[in-house]
Write a protein that holds these residues in place. Structure first.
Motif, PDB file in Angstrom:
ATOM      1  N   SER A  63      11.674 -18.622  14.967  1.00 34.20           N
ATOM      2  CA  SER A  63      10.300 -18.463  15.449  1.00 34.20           C
ATOM      3  C   SER A  63       9.831 -17.028  15.291  1.00 34.20           C
ATOM      4  CB  SER A  63      10.196 -18.877  16.922  1.00 34.20           C
ATOM      5  OG  SER A  63      10.505 -20.240  17.082  1.00 34.20           O
ATOM      6  N   GLY A  66       9.190 -16.289  11.595  1.00 37.46           N
ATOM      7  CA  GLY A  66       7.929 -16.879  11.167  1.00 37.46           C
ATOM      8  C   GLY A  66       6.744 -16.032  11.564  1.00 37.46           C
ATOM      9  N   SER A  67       6.814 -15.486  12.765  1.00 39.31           N
ATOM     10  CA  SER A  67       5.734 -14.611  13.247  1.00 39.31           C
ATOM     11  C   SER A  67       5.705 -13.296  12.480  1.00 39.31           C
ATOM     12  CB  SER A  67       5.932 -14.341  14.743  1.00 39.31           C
ATOM     13  OG  SER A  67       4.998 -13.402  15.226  1.00 39.31           O
ATOM     14  N   ALA A  70       4.076 -13.465   9.044  1.00 43.48           N
ATOM     15  CA  ALA A  70       2.668 -13.870   8.950  1.00 43.48           C
ATOM     16  C   ALA A  70       1.853 -12.755   8.294  1.00 43.48           C
ATOM     17  CB  ALA A  70       2.119 -14.176  10.349  1.00 43.48           C
ATOM     18  N   ARG A  74       5.194 -13.751   4.071  1.00 44.16           N
ATOM     19  CA  ARG A  74       6.015 -14.919   3.712  1.00 44.16           C
ATOM     20  C   ARG A  74       6.083 -15.105   2.203  1.00 44.16           C
ATOM     21  NH1 ARG A  74       9.043 -17.865   1.852  1.00 44.16           N
ATOM     22  NH2 ARG A  74       9.361 -20.100   2.227  1.00 44.16           N
ATOM     23  N   SER A 103       8.214 -25.688  11.385  1.00 45.22           N
ATOM     24  CA  SER A 103       7.218 -25.283  12.371  1.00 45.22           C
ATOM     25  C   SER A 103       7.501 -23.876  12.894  1.00 45.22           C
ATOM     26  CB  SER A 103       7.203 -26.279  13.534  1.00 45.22           C
ATOM     27  OG  SER A 103       6.313 -25.866  14.552  1.00 45.22           O
ATOM     28  N   ARG A 104       8.748 -23.630  13.244  1.00 44.10           N
ATOM     29  CA  ARG A 104       9.118 -22.306  13.743  1.00 44.10           C
ATOM     30  C   ARG A 104       8.820 -21.220  12.719  1.00 44.10           C
ATOM     31  NH1 ARG A 104      15.294 -23.158  16.002  1.00 44.10           N
ATOM     32  NH2 ARG A 104      14.839 -24.071  18.044  1.00 44.10           N
ATOM     33  N   ARG A 106       6.742 -21.297  10.283  1.00 44.00           N
ATOM     34  CA  ARG A 106       5.344 -21.314   9.835  1.00 44.00           C
ATOM     35  C   ARG A 106       5.250 -21.415   8.305  1.00 44.00           C
ATOM     36  NH1 ARG A 106       2.296 -16.717  13.569  1.00 44.00           N
ATOM     37  NH2 ARG A 106       3.489 -17.083  15.490  1.00 44.00           N
ATOM     38  N   THR A 107       6.019 -22.323   7.756  1.00 46.60           N
ATOM     39  CA  THR A 107       6.060 -22.467   6.311  1.00 46.60           C
ATOM     40  C   THR A 107       6.136 -23.933   5.925  1.00 46.60           C
ATOM     41  OG1 THR A 107       7.223 -21.722   4.304  1.00 46.60           O
ATOM     42  CG2 THR A 107       8.592 -22.324   6.174  1.00 46.60           C
TER      43      THR A 107
END
Length: 396
Positions: A63, A66-67, A70, A74, A103-104, A106-107
């Motif tokens: 998570s 992923g943040s 952003a 990525r 989801s974690r 973000r991809t």
């Protein structure tokens, strides 16, 4: 930042990969502002391979990453993450975990997806029988996984079986100057390369053990070289000297570690260590071996054990407990040889048949030494704890 080409797909990978298991923390949690700055600084300086896992940092690593990626970061990197086999008892488990990971992070896709910490061939066979590999191939066809691989912590024999059992896109092994003959071994590294399988190296510093608590004689040996280097730099250069290594992963917890590793990664090439430097490593390893309790070289001639004991693995854990003053080795012993392997391979399983001793080139009294290992590494609570962990993790 130096790069090496993935021989299977042409990816140009930074030789330094960012291991996402040891981000800086504050109050027991990831220090997100500081860690984010480190991640983005690494990318700006050429690091393009980030290795995380479903369970790292108590499930928070993915998570956070992923943040941190952003805002356009990525697209500049390759993400590697892992499916934990001990949490997969049916295919639906794997599907839910993968959806959570996307989801974690973000991809919409994972560049490098691994079966996490395979310890033996039966573990791979179990996942294959559940349809996990076929499902991963389907995801690859859909573009949701770009490369299929595995990370490994087991014996040389099991590594060879697993690496030959499937047309892997890559693999990940523990490798450093003290593990040249442990786990996958140098033979395993070269086997993977000969099969055209890219190799990602983890634990180049053995979780810091090749930096901290080293014998004084080792430090003196390193310091005799004209070009002064830290123990960490010596260890990293040794791994990068191998042309078979595509990426070296380092779990960096401070800005200083990151800066130093990036500096070294811009100044190394394969097959560049001189005879003098290689001789220094031989002297260092000699010092380390002199302080080793059991003179096992992990050659594997004693294997397979009829009772299922991973003899080199047992001796390796026992030796590390004393050589490197590793207080966590009992847990690692329980984890890799009992709690999370499909078939427990701990020392107390020995039936004292003696077959192993007839093949040992070091003439080790293996049966006697296994009794010592069992006494030191297992103890009264070992079997109950293994049972509890296997029940919680639903490992049959």
């Amino acid at each position: 930042m130096k790069t090496r080409v993935n021989q299977k797909n042409g990816d140009n990978l930074s030789i330094l990969g960012f291991g996402c298991m040891r981000f800086p923390t504050r109050g027991g949690s990831i220090d997100e502002p500081r860690a984010t700055a480190m991640v983005r600084d690494a990318i700006a300086k050429g690091v393009n391979y980030f290795d995380t896992a479903y369970i790292y940092h108590g499930g928070k690593s993915e998570s956070f990453l992923g943040s941190a990626l952003a805002g356009g970061y990525r697209e500049r990197v390759k993400i590697a993450t892992k499916l934990p086999p001990f949490m997969v008892n049916k295919l639906d488990n794997a599907k839910k975990i993968f959806a959570t990971q996307l989801s974690r992070l973000r991809t919409g896709y994972i560049d490098y997806y691994l079966l996490h910490m395979l310890t033996d061939k039966p573990m791979f066979d179990r996942l294959n029988s559940l349809g996990v590999l076929e499902w991963m191939e389907q995801l690859k066809a859909e573009g949701k996984i770009r490369n299929i691989g595995f990370s490994f912590h087991g014996s040389k024999a099991d590594f060879e079986k697993i690496v030959k059992a499937y047309p892997w896109d890559f693999c990940q092994i523990q490798y450093n100057y003290m593990d040249e003959n442990n786990q996958a071994t140098k033979d395993g590294l070269q086997l993977a390369a000969s099969l055209g399988i890219p190799v990602i190296v983890m634990e180049p510093l053995r979780g810091g053990k090749l930096v901290n608590n080293l014998p004084g004689e080792v430090i003196k040996t390193f310091n005799k070289y004209d070009d002064k280097r830290s123990p960490a730099e010596w260890a990293l250069r040794w791994v990068w000297n191998h042309p078979e290594v595509n990426v070296l992963l380092s779990g960096m917890s401070t800005e200083e570690q990151l800066a130093d590793n990036i500096r070294i990664a811009g100044d190394v090439d394969a097959d560049s260590l001189s005879k003098e430097e290689l001789n220094i490593f031989e002297k260092v390893k000699s010092v380390m071996m002199e302080k080793t309790k059991i003179p096992c070289t992990a050659c594997g001639y004693c294997m397979p054990c009829p009772a299922g004991v991973d003899i080199p693995g047992c001796f390796s854990c026992y030796n590390d407990k004393y050589l490197l003053n590793d207080k966590s080795m009992r847990w690692k012993y329980m984890q890799t040889l009992g709690a999370m392997s499909v078939k427990p391979a701990n020392a107390s399983r020995c039936k004292e048949c003696g077959k192993c001793e007839t093949h040992c080139p070091q003439h080790i009294a293996i049966r006697s030494q296994l009794k010592t290992v069992s006494k030191e590494m297992e103890g009264f609570f070992y079997k109950p704890m293994v049972g509890i962990v296997r029940k919680v993790m639903k490992i049959k």
